[in-house]
Design a protein around this motif. Structure first.
Motif, PDB file in Angstrom:
ATOM      1  N   UNK A 198       0.472  -1.184   0.007  1.00 43.04           N
ATOM      2  CA  UNK A 198       0.031  -0.147   0.051  1.00 43.04           C
ATOM      3  C   UNK A 198       0.806   1.228   0.154  1.00 43.04           C
ATOM      4  N   UNK A 199       2.294   1.163   0.376  1.00 49.06           N
ATOM      5  CA  UNK A 199       3.072   2.542   0.611  1.00 49.06           C
ATOM      6  C   UNK A 199       3.683   2.481  -0.548  1.00 49.06           C
ATOM      7  N   UNK A 200       4.076   1.885  -1.525  1.00 49.09           N
ATOM      8  CA  UNK A 200       4.722   2.276  -2.601  1.00 49.09           C
ATOM      9  C   UNK A 200       4.574   2.979  -3.557  1.00 49.09           C
ATOM     10  N   UNK A 201       5.022   3.400  -4.171  1.00 46.86           N
ATOM     11  CA  UNK A 201       4.796   4.919  -4.794  1.00 46.86           C
ATOM     12  C   UNK A 201       5.710   4.833  -6.133  1.00 46.86           C
ATOM     13  N   UNK A 230      -8.122   1.996  -6.478  1.00 47.39           N
ATOM     14  CA  UNK A 230      -7.002   1.004  -7.855  1.00 47.39           C
ATOM     15  C   UNK A 230      -6.337   0.052  -6.177  1.00 47.39           C
ATOM     16  N   UNK A 231      -6.197   0.456  -5.128  1.00 43.52           N
ATOM     17  CA  UNK A 231      -5.882  -0.225  -3.833  1.00 43.52           C
ATOM     18  C   UNK A 231      -7.092  -1.465  -3.532  1.00 43.52           C
ATOM     19  N   UNK A 232      -8.193  -1.531  -4.740  1.00 41.86           N
ATOM     20  CA  UNK A 232      -8.623  -3.024  -4.999  1.00 41.86           C
ATOM     21  C   UNK A 232      -7.459  -3.798  -5.464  1.00 41.86           C
ATOM     22  N   UNK A 233      -7.663  -3.389  -6.671  1.00 43.56           N
ATOM     23  CA  UNK A 233      -6.857  -3.425  -7.786  1.00 43.56           C
ATOM     24  C   UNK A 233      -5.758  -4.409  -7.648  1.00 43.56           C
ATOM     25  N   UNK A 234      -5.226  -3.681  -6.551  1.00 40.18           N
ATOM     26  CA  UNK A 234      -3.357  -3.857  -6.398  1.00 40.18           C
ATOM     27  C   UNK A 234      -3.024  -4.727  -5.329  1.00 40.18           C
ATOM     28  N   UNK A 264      -2.911 -10.750  -4.161  1.00 39.40           N
ATOM     29  CA  UNK A 264      -3.753 -11.701  -3.398  1.00 39.40           C
ATOM     30  C   UNK A 264      -3.552 -13.356  -4.223  1.00 39.40           C
ATOM     31  N   UNK A 265      -3.426 -12.794  -5.973  1.00 39.37           N
ATOM     32  CA  UNK A 265      -4.313 -13.831  -6.608  1.00 39.37           C
ATOM     33  C   UNK A 265      -2.694 -14.604  -6.871  1.00 39.37           C
ATOM     34  N   UNK A 266      -1.893 -13.583  -6.883  1.00 39.02           N
ATOM     35  CA  UNK A 266      -0.326 -14.524  -7.143  1.00 39.02           C
ATOM     36  C   UNK A 266      -0.029 -15.727  -5.497  1.00 39.02           C
ATOM     37  N   UNK A 267      -0.619 -15.273  -4.983  1.00 36.20           N
ATOM     38  CA  UNK A 267      -0.037 -16.281  -3.719  1.00 36.20           C
ATOM     39  C   UNK A 267      -1.212 -16.703  -3.966  1.00 36.20           C
ATOM     40  N   UNK A 268      -2.430 -16.691  -4.295  1.00 35.92           N
ATOM     41  CA  UNK A 268      -3.096 -18.544  -4.381  1.00 35.92           C
ATOM     42  C   UNK A 268      -3.017 -18.907  -5.814  1.00 35.92           C
ATOM     43  N   UNK A 269      -1.737 -18.451  -6.333  1.00 35.11           N
ATOM     44  CA  UNK A 269      -1.157 -19.366  -7.711  1.00 35.11           C
ATOM     45  C   UNK A 269       0.112 -19.645  -7.247  1.00 35.11           C
ATOM     46  N   UNK A 270       0.557 -19.565  -6.676  1.00 31.89           N
ATOM     47  CA  UNK A 270       1.731 -20.211  -6.025  1.00 31.89           C
ATOM     48  C   UNK A 270       1.429 -21.022  -5.423  1.00 31.89           C
ATOM     49  N   UNK A 329     -11.289 -16.101  -5.975  1.00 28.69           N
ATOM     50  CA  UNK A 329     -10.748 -16.002  -4.820  1.00 28.69           C
ATOM     51  C   UNK A 329     -10.713 -15.343  -3.715  1.00 28.69           C
ATOM     52  N   UNK A 330      -9.530 -15.020  -4.355  1.00 33.16           N
ATOM     53  CA  UNK A 330      -8.889 -13.266  -3.893  1.00 33.16           C
ATOM     54  C   UNK A 330     -10.054 -11.741  -3.889  1.00 33.16           C
ATOM     55  N   UNK A 331     -10.726 -12.018  -4.981  1.00 32.83           N
ATOM     56  CA  UNK A 331     -11.564 -10.951  -4.595  1.00 32.83           C
ATOM     57  C   UNK A 331     -12.257 -11.001  -3.549  1.00 32.83           C
ATOM     58  N   UNK A 332     -13.048 -12.187  -2.877  1.00 32.31           N
ATOM     59  CA  UNK A 332     -13.763 -12.275  -2.064  1.00 32.31           C
ATOM     60  C   UNK A 332     -12.667 -11.296  -0.710  1.00 32.31           C
ATOM     61  N   UNK A 333     -11.553 -10.405  -0.441  1.00 31.30           N
ATOM     62  CA  UNK A 333     -11.402 -10.609   0.630  1.00 31.30           C
ATOM     63  C   UNK A 333     -10.197  -8.706   0.126  1.00 31.30           C
ATOM     64  N   UNK A 334     -10.451  -8.720  -1.611  1.00 27.46           N
ATOM     65  CA  UNK A 334      -9.786  -7.675  -1.277  1.00 27.46           C
ATOM     66  C   UNK A 334     -10.805  -6.634  -1.555  1.00 27.46           C
ATOM     67  N   UNK A 335     -11.966  -7.356  -1.996  1.00 27.13           N
ATOM     68  CA  UNK A 335     -12.918  -6.310  -1.785  1.00 27.13           C
ATOM     69  C   UNK A 335     -13.113  -5.349  -0.689  1.00 27.13           C
ATOM     70  N   UNK A 336     -12.936  -6.171   0.455  1.00 31.59           N
ATOM     71  CA  UNK A 336     -12.756  -5.168   1.761  1.00 31.59           C
ATOM     72  C   UNK A 336     -11.588  -4.671   1.665  1.00 31.59           C
ATOM     73  N   UNK A 337     -11.123  -4.359   1.097  1.00 32.18           N
ATOM     74  CA  UNK A 337      -9.686  -3.567   1.896  1.00 32.18           C
ATOM     75  C   UNK A 337     -10.055  -2.009   1.938  1.00 32.18           C
ATOM     76  N   UNK A 338     -11.305  -1.729   1.337  1.00 29.36           N
ATOM     77  CA  UNK A 338     -10.961  -0.446   2.106  1.00 29.36           C
ATOM     78  C   UNK A 338     -11.512  -0.407   3.491  1.00 29.36           C
ATOM     79  N   UNK A 339     -12.555  -1.560   4.118  1.00 31.46           N
ATOM     80  CA  UNK A 339     -13.510  -1.877   4.963  1.00 31.46           C
ATOM     81  C   UNK A 339     -11.674  -2.230   6.165  1.00 31.46           C
ATOM     82  N   UNK A 340     -10.960  -3.022   5.790  1.00 29.35           N
ATOM     83  CA  UNK A 340      -9.976  -3.582   6.496  1.00 29.35           C
ATOM     84  C   UNK A 340      -9.347  -1.875   7.496  1.00 29.35           C
ATOM     85  N   UNK A 341      -8.724  -1.453   6.014  1.00 29.64           N
ATOM     86  CA  UNK A 341      -8.496   0.040   6.389  1.00 29.64           C
ATOM     87  C   UNK A 341      -8.363   1.318   7.373  1.00 29.64           C
ATOM     88  N   UNK A 342     -10.358   0.779   7.164  1.00 31.99           N
ATOM     89  CA  UNK A 342     -11.387   2.176   8.412  1.00 31.99           C
ATOM     90  C   UNK A 342     -10.820   1.236   9.716  1.00 31.99           C
TER      91      UNK A 342
END
Length: 375
Positions: free
Chosen positions: A25-28, A250-254, A259-265, A279-292
């Motif tokens: 999240x902190x990558x520029x 964009x944070x959702x997509x990133x 997560x999709x990469x980790x699932x592939x591994x 499968x990853x989307x079930x968690x990534x869609x809540x990235x805004x919630x997790x941040x709050x």
């Protein structure tokens, strides 16, 4: 059936990632696409600081995940490394009081932390402005997620101190960029009249990214973060589609790509498939919630958990359970409800109750399981 628990996984020295930090999240990013006009507007406001003058004040507004923080980070990084302008970016989700904000400013100006206790705000403030004047430095302050200062009732006092610094110490030059992702918050309207009279900021709006822009931006992350061939065009298009469905954050997509990469591994695959993304989307869609949730205090998290267990119940009944767990009074309880409502985590509505008049019902804006799984 094998007894080897590592069967079916990539070995330690194998990975789909070229550089996993690209998905943090902190990558520029080195290149910052589709925000050229916003960057020019911010540069215009900050340019006087390079000449030794007070920069223009700015409000940077837009939905979550639209590049506001990245824009500030890139410009402040350039100012700090290429000019004599002193820069300070404060994360108001973490530092949500006036004193906490000025502690971060002290750290930026003096390059060490202030004493943990025993120093008044007046002295802290005075030392900052005196140093700026003595060194003939201009301070560019960014209050990122300023909405959190409003939630805590600290925004007006904080901005007033910053904007009136030159009156408290003649010659002090401070400019402010305020960043807000809460589109329901009218920053100017919610400030005290004393602040409104001196705060006349430029406004820079960051609209949500459309799907082609999302594809373009994420494609660069894919190239830098994954090995060649890990993500093909249909997979990238699907990630962009899901990101667009979440308001273009964009944070959702990133997060989804990581997560999709980790699932592939986990599947011992060197290529991401659609099943990894879904499968990853079930968690990534809540990235805004997790941040709050990450920014909430213990008592705020406790109340949210209580509401999750008492979905749709009246505020008075919820308070009884909350008080048993925290020993906090009703005034503080009401303040937390207001903050959770402002954050979009809960919804309050009034209903008529026989013999009790009108009372508030409390309900979550997310599925209870989504809340409790992340607390």
């Amino acid at each position: 059936m094998t007894d080897d628990p590592e069967e079916g996984m990539l070995s330690w020295d194998e990975s789909v990632f070229r550089d996993e930090h690209v998905f943090e999240i902190d990558y520029v990013p080195e290149t910052f696409r589709h925000r050229e006009s916003q960057m020019e507007s911010l540069k215009y406001a900050l340019r006087p600081a390079v000449r030794g003058s007070r920069p223009l004040n700015v409000i940077a507004r837009g939905p979550p995940g639209t590049g506001k923080t990245t824009a500030v980070q890139k410009l402040y990084g350039e100012l700090g490394s290429q000019t004599d302008v002193r820069v300070a970016r404060v994360n108001c989700q973490v530092d949500s009081t006036r004193y906490a904000v000025f502690s971060r400013l002290f750290e930026s100006v003096f390059e060490y932390e202030p004493p943990a206790s025993g120093i008044s705000f007046k002295k802290l403030f005075g030392q900052i402005t005196e140093k700026l004047v003595d060194e003939e430095e201009v301070l560019a302050v960014a209050l990122d997620d300023i909405n959190y200062l409003f939630y805590e009732g600290e925004a007006s006092d904080t901005l007033y101190s910053l904007l009136r610094a030159h009156e408290a110490h003649s010659g002090a030059k401070i400019g402010v960029v305020v960043v807000s992702s809460d589109l329901d918050l009218d920053v100017i309207e919610e400030l005290d009249g004393r602040v409104q009279s001196v705060f006349r900021p430029e406004e820079v709006y960051f609209p949500k990214y459309d799907e082609p822009e999302i594809v373009d931006i994420l494609d660069e992350r894919v190239e830098r973060g994954f090995h060649e061939g890990v993500v093909d065009a249909p997979i990238l298009d699907r990630v962009a589609e899901l990101t667009a469905d979440q308001g273009g954050d964009l944070r959702v997509g990133i997060d989804l790509l990581r997560r999709a990469g980790l699932n592939a591994e986990m599947r011992a695959s060197k290529q991401i498939e659609r099943e990894d993304v879904e499968a990853a989307f079930e968690k990534s869609k809540h990235v805004h919630l997790s941040r709050h949730l990450k920014g909430l205090s213990d008592s705020e998290q406790t109340l949210l958990a209580v509401i999750a267990d008492h979905e749709g119940e009246l505020a008075g009944d919820v308070y009884e359970t909350f008080a048993e767990e925290t020993d906090l009074g009703y005034t503080r309880y009401s303040e937390i409800i207001k903050k959770l409502d402002q954050l979009g985590l809960i919804e309050t509505s009034y209903t008529s109750v026989d013999g009790r008049g009108r009372s508030r019902e409390l309900s979550l804006q997310y599925e209870p399981e989504a809340i409790t799984d992340r607390l």
